[in-house]
Scaffold this active site. Sequence first.
Site, PDB file in Angstrom:
ATOM      1  N   VAL A   1       0.691  -1.252   0.011  1.00  0.00           N
ATOM      2  CA  VAL A   1       0.166   0.201   0.030  1.00  0.00           C
ATOM      3  C   VAL A   1       0.832   1.246   0.053  1.00  0.00           C
ATOM      4  CG1 VAL A   1      -1.953   1.288   1.077  1.00  0.00           C
ATOM      5  CG2 VAL A   1      -1.943  -1.178   1.205  1.00  0.00           C
TER       6      VAL A   1
ATOM      7  N   GLU B   1     -10.071   5.723   5.516  1.00  0.00           N
ATOM      8  CA  GLU B   1     -11.000   5.316   4.301  1.00  0.00           C
ATOM      9  C   GLU B   1     -10.393   3.920   3.864  1.00  0.00           C
ATOM     10  OE1 GLU B   1     -13.896   4.717   2.342  1.00  0.00           O
ATOM     11  OE2 GLU B   1     -13.992   7.018   2.831  1.00  0.00           O
TER      12      GLU B   1
ATOM     13  N   ALA C   1      -6.837  19.363  -3.983  1.00  0.00           N
ATOM     14  CA  ALA C   1      -6.754  19.922  -2.660  1.00  0.00           C
ATOM     15  C   ALA C   1      -6.735  21.218  -2.300  1.00  0.00           C
ATOM     16  CB  ALA C   1      -5.492  19.057  -2.133  1.00  0.00           C
TER      17      ALA C   1
ATOM     18  N   LYS D   1     -13.905  -4.735   9.964  1.00  0.00           N
ATOM     19  CA  LYS D   1     -14.395  -3.690   9.091  1.00  0.00           C
ATOM     20  C   LYS D   1     -15.815  -3.534   9.394  1.00  0.00           C
ATOM     21  CE  LYS D   1     -11.140  -5.266   5.515  1.00  0.00           C
ATOM     22  NZ  LYS D   1     -10.984  -6.272   4.130  1.00  0.00           N
TER      23      LYS D   1
END
Length: 444
Positions: free
Chosen positions: A14, A129, A33, A205
């Site tokens: 990741v 997230e 952003a 989760k």
Amino acid sequence: MKPIQVGLLGIGTVGSGTFNVLERNQDEIRRRAGRGIEITMVADLDTDRAKSVVGDKVKVVGDAREVIANPDIDVVVELIGGYGIAKALVLEAIAAGKHVVTANKALLAVHGTEIFKAAAEKGVMVAYEAAVAGGIPIIKALREGLTANSIQWVAGIINGTTNFILSEMRDKGLDFDVVLKEAQRLGYAEADPTFDIEGVDAAHKATLMSAIAFGIPVQFDKAYVEGITKLAGADIRYAEQLGYRIKLLGITKRTDKGIELRVHPSLVPSKRLIANVEGAMNAVVVNGDAVGTTLYYGKGAGSEPTASAVIADLVDIARMDGSDPAHRVPALAFQSSSLAAAGSELPVLPMAEVVTSYYLRIRVADEAGVLAKITGLLANAGISIDAVLQREADEVGGEGSTQTDLIILTHDTREGDMNKALDEIQSLPTVLAPITRIRKEELN
């Protein structure tokens, strides 16, 4: 504006995906952003490998605490995983006044209440997230997109490994053990797949989604967790013949008595969209009183899908950094002052109090009176039968077999009542094997 400076703790699958996607799409991300987002420091035990990913522009260290101690770092991204050192590092980063982004569902499911409280007291954000369903923005949907709704229930295929195994069992007619070995060979399952196949990963989760959906603390210790290891190929086939598919679901539901929080294999009508989610894909169905039923589908793991979620969190932090903490979206969607206390009017129900319908497969001696005895015991327990199928003995055990399978579908029944009835049925001398019980979810 000055770019947000980010420190990565761990640059494995990741982490490397996050670095690469941020580099590739940095111009578009900056436009969204309103400022730059730069990874300027990485901590990883394998510093040589880390340097091969990030090159010479980024400082690489072997000690994660060097990242936390750096006053120029605004956001710490924790990608180490687990409950141990990750918890200490996250709390230290918060204490140092740094925002935190994490993909660590296990950490938040078990210690989230402590972590979110510490962040609120320090006035920093904890964004996660990537902790649920990889690249699917289900956390943002629950926290923000569906905020007008009273959420009624959430049900999700939120573990790709188990969904791949169940899909292969159905497609190829194989039993669990055979497909697990194939999943490990292909890299879908870990060498030690326990967290996946026993339902623990999905329960982490589901715990987070339950807290966000209903405004309760994270309470992983109260989740009911059952994996897929006891499923047989016969159950997959019988379910298909009855118009259902078996999926490992994470389910959380609002009831008059409290909140259900459970993970287990479920029969889902094959006409439902979620029943047709195959392979390693994830999907989450959310039912709200205003919006009705909504479905979120996509890749639940992988380098760049998960990186997509990590970077979305970084963009949120870049937009909100410096704002009044009272004006930010709360970590668990509800204002901290209005979160229900554990065991309040919204308790997590014990599994014995859950009401659902059931699929039962009972291996019995092929002789007269067996079915009547079993249905009588169910009736005595107040359990109403929806349908009964009896397989031919030859079909179950081959020519000349003296055993057969009874397949019973029930109407809604309290789990505690079903447990008592099954104990009585299992004790019958004509019941020849452990009874298979799978809960049925219509997901209307």
